[in-house]
Design an enzyme around this catalytic site. Structure first.
Site, PDB file in Angstrom:
ATOM      1  CE  LYS A  62       6.147  -9.967 -21.730  1.00  0.00           C
ATOM      2  NZ  LYS A  62       6.940 -10.863 -22.639  1.00  0.00           N
ATOM      3  CE  LYS A 118      -0.783  -9.625 -11.212  1.00  0.00           C
ATOM      4  NZ  LYS A 118      -0.929  -9.887 -10.113  1.00  0.00           N
ATOM      5  N   GLY A 168       4.561  -2.297 -12.776  1.00  0.00           N
ATOM      6  CA  GLY A 168       5.415  -2.129 -11.840  1.00  0.00           C
ATOM      7  C   GLY A 168       6.561  -3.140 -12.168  1.00  0.00           C
ATOM      8  CB  THR A 170      11.355  -7.623 -12.604  1.00  0.00           C
ATOM      9  OG1 THR A 170      11.313  -8.132 -13.844  1.00  0.00           O
ATOM     10  CG2 THR A 170      12.291  -8.399 -11.505  1.00  0.00           C
ATOM     11  N   GLY A 203       3.422  -5.595 -26.601  1.00  0.00           N
ATOM     12  CA  GLY A 203       3.865  -4.658 -27.844  1.00  0.00           C
ATOM     13  C   GLY A 203       5.250  -5.038 -28.494  1.00  0.00           C
ATOM     14  CB  ALA A 255      14.133  -0.772  -8.691  1.00  0.00           C
ATOM     15  CG  HIS A 290      25.250   8.437  21.548  1.00  0.00           C
ATOM     16  ND1 HIS A 290      25.873   7.268  20.971  1.00  0.00           N
ATOM     17  CD2 HIS A 290      24.990   8.569  22.641  1.00  0.00           C
ATOM     18  CE1 HIS A 290      26.002   6.532  22.115  1.00  0.00           C
ATOM     19  NE2 HIS A 290      25.525   7.130  23.083  1.00  0.00           N
TER      20      HIS A 290
END
Length: 462
Positions: free
Chosen positions: A39, A41, A43, A45, A118, A314, A439
């Site tokens: 609903k 964008k 991707g 939160t 939806g 995520a 190192h």
């Protein structure tokens, strides 16, 4: 209700955040016909209101701190202040570039992308704007939103959520942050770097309370040194407007005043009014309940990401989405070991961990069966160059595998990859000690810690 598809999709996904789009990409890759519904964008939160923009703010704060401290490195520089318009331009450029790339990726995999809100209408269908999308299987991935407390109204001005904090056009002179978890300490760190006077309020005894207590204490010490104030062990009671800001009263009677109150007490699932329970999907406090394969009580419905009561990260959403796609494609994916998921809090200094804490290990294996080791970054050359302090703490089952790696220090989040392999491959200290670490690197500190735990310390005292 019209059916928008000429055929039934193999998988209809409700929600295009980390879990949803990961499932769409993997399922398509495995030959399934996929519809992805979002609903807002693509991707979710993480990309637009979480991981990516907050880390951009934190990096901008790091640059500000480096400018202030440049003389310590023999560099002559002048810090003139924070240009929030410039910070947002930088942040939004990062987000928009990733957003365009993700849109192209979804299109290239021939996923049917549907923009709209939806609602689950049956065990095998989702309705969007008067159209019905039928699927042999449905995946719920509607994510989460910032939570508040009863009687505490987020107004977007004086009392704000992380969503508001990400788009503020100026740095607050002073801020109270309600919640000392990941979101709270990250914003505290960024705002302090930008010049704000910050106080964190956390009802539990320590900051980042989900981490090993040693990590919490190290972070608290570092925050004190930075001038970040915090009040621990007493819960929020009420918030009131003052003439110029907000006053917060705690259960112990203490009061704190500031220009703005950031409510950072966690995120709650987005499930209300979406038809889940009507279809028979079982929930608890709004979270959709699943088994270890992300299956709900309804055979044709699965759920992933912040919507279910697992770690709200995520990369957990990615993994859960992939697991569902592979299960539906007939593969045999292994359930996720959530203890083996790397966790990073990107404040200054960073807190990174994988595995279980010392307290959890003692409860699981018995106190006499747990061995710990702390390796101070003071002995690590690269950390000295970076002028960062901290420790790596290892938790081991006596004569057995390392079951916890807990790290505090700038940039140590980048070392959690090897720590993840150590835990998930059930490595013995002696096995890690055999590996040669470059190192000078901070990665070397992880190797040195295992050398010490294996009984052959190099740059550390016996």
């Amino acid at each position: 209700m019209a059916n928008d598809a000429s055929t039934v999709f193999d998988l209809v996904i409700l929600g295009g955040g980390s879990g949803g789009y990961a499932a769409a990409l993997r399922a398509s890759q495995l030959g399934l016909d996929v519809a992805l519904i979002e609903k807002n964008k693509l991707g979710g939160t993480c990309l637009h209101n979480g991981c990516i923009p907050t880390k951009a703010l934190l990096h901008a704060g790091e640059i500000a701190d480096q400018a202030r401290a440049s003389a310590e490195f023999g560099v002559k520089a002048t810090f003139e202040g924070i240009d929030m318009a410039g910070v947002h331009k930088y942040k939004d450029g990062v987000v928009n570039g990733l957003y365009k790339g993700l849109q192209g990726l979804v299109a290239s995999r021939k996923v049917t992308y549907v923009e709209g809100e939806g609602r689950l209408s049956s065990p095998t269908s989702v309705d969007v704007g008067g159209q019905r999308y039928e699927g042999r299987h449905i995946l719920l991935a509607t994510g989460s939103v910032p939570r508040s407390l009863p009687g505490l109204t987020i107004d977007g001005d004086r009392i704000i959520s992380s969503d508001h904090a990400l788009v503020r056009d100026r740095v607050p002179e002073s801020a109270i942050i309600l919640g000392g978890g990941v979101i709270g300490v990250e914003f505290a760190s960024a705002w302090k770097s930008f010049g704000a006077d910050v106080t964190i309020v956390e009802g539990l005894p320590h900051l980042v309370p989900a981490e090993d207590e040693n990590s919490s204490k190290l972070l608290e010490r570092a925050f004190r040194k930075r001038g970040i104030k915090f009040s621990l062990g007493s819960f929020f009671e009420k918030a009131e407007y003052t003439q110029n800001g907000v006053k917060v009263t705690l259960a112990n009677g203490k009061e704190h005043e500031a220009e703005v109150l950031l409510v950072a007490i966690g995120r709650g699932p987005v499930s209300e009014g979406l038809g889940y329970e009507e279809v028979g999907v079982r929930t608890d406090r709004g979270f959709v309940l699943t088994d270890e394969y992300c299956r709900t009580d309804v055979p044709t419905v699965s759920a992933v990401g912040d919507l279910i009561p697992t770690l709200q990260l995520a990369h957990v959403g990615f993994a859960e989405g992939i697991l569902v796609a592979e299960r539906l494609a007939g593969l045999n994916p292994v359930p996720i070991d959530y203890d083996g998921v790397p966790r990073v809090t990107y404040c200054h200094p960073e807190v990174a961990s994988v595995g279980i804490t010392e307290a959890q290990a003692k409860e699981k294996y018995g106190a006499d069966q747990v061995v710990t080791l702390k390796y101070n970054l003071g002995g690590n050359g690269k950390s000295k160059i970076l002028k960062t302090a901290g420790e790596i703490k290892l938790v081991q089952v006596r004569d057995g595998a390392v079951v916890g790696v807990h790290m505090v220090g700038d940039r140590l989040g980048e070392q959690v990859g090897e720590a993840q392999l150590i835990y998930n491959w059930e490595a013995l200290p002696s096995e890690v000690a055999q590996l040669i670490h470059a190192h000078p690197t901070q990665n070397e500190a992880l190797g040195e810690a295992h050398l010490a735990l294996a009984g052959k310390p190099l740059h550390a005292h016996d």
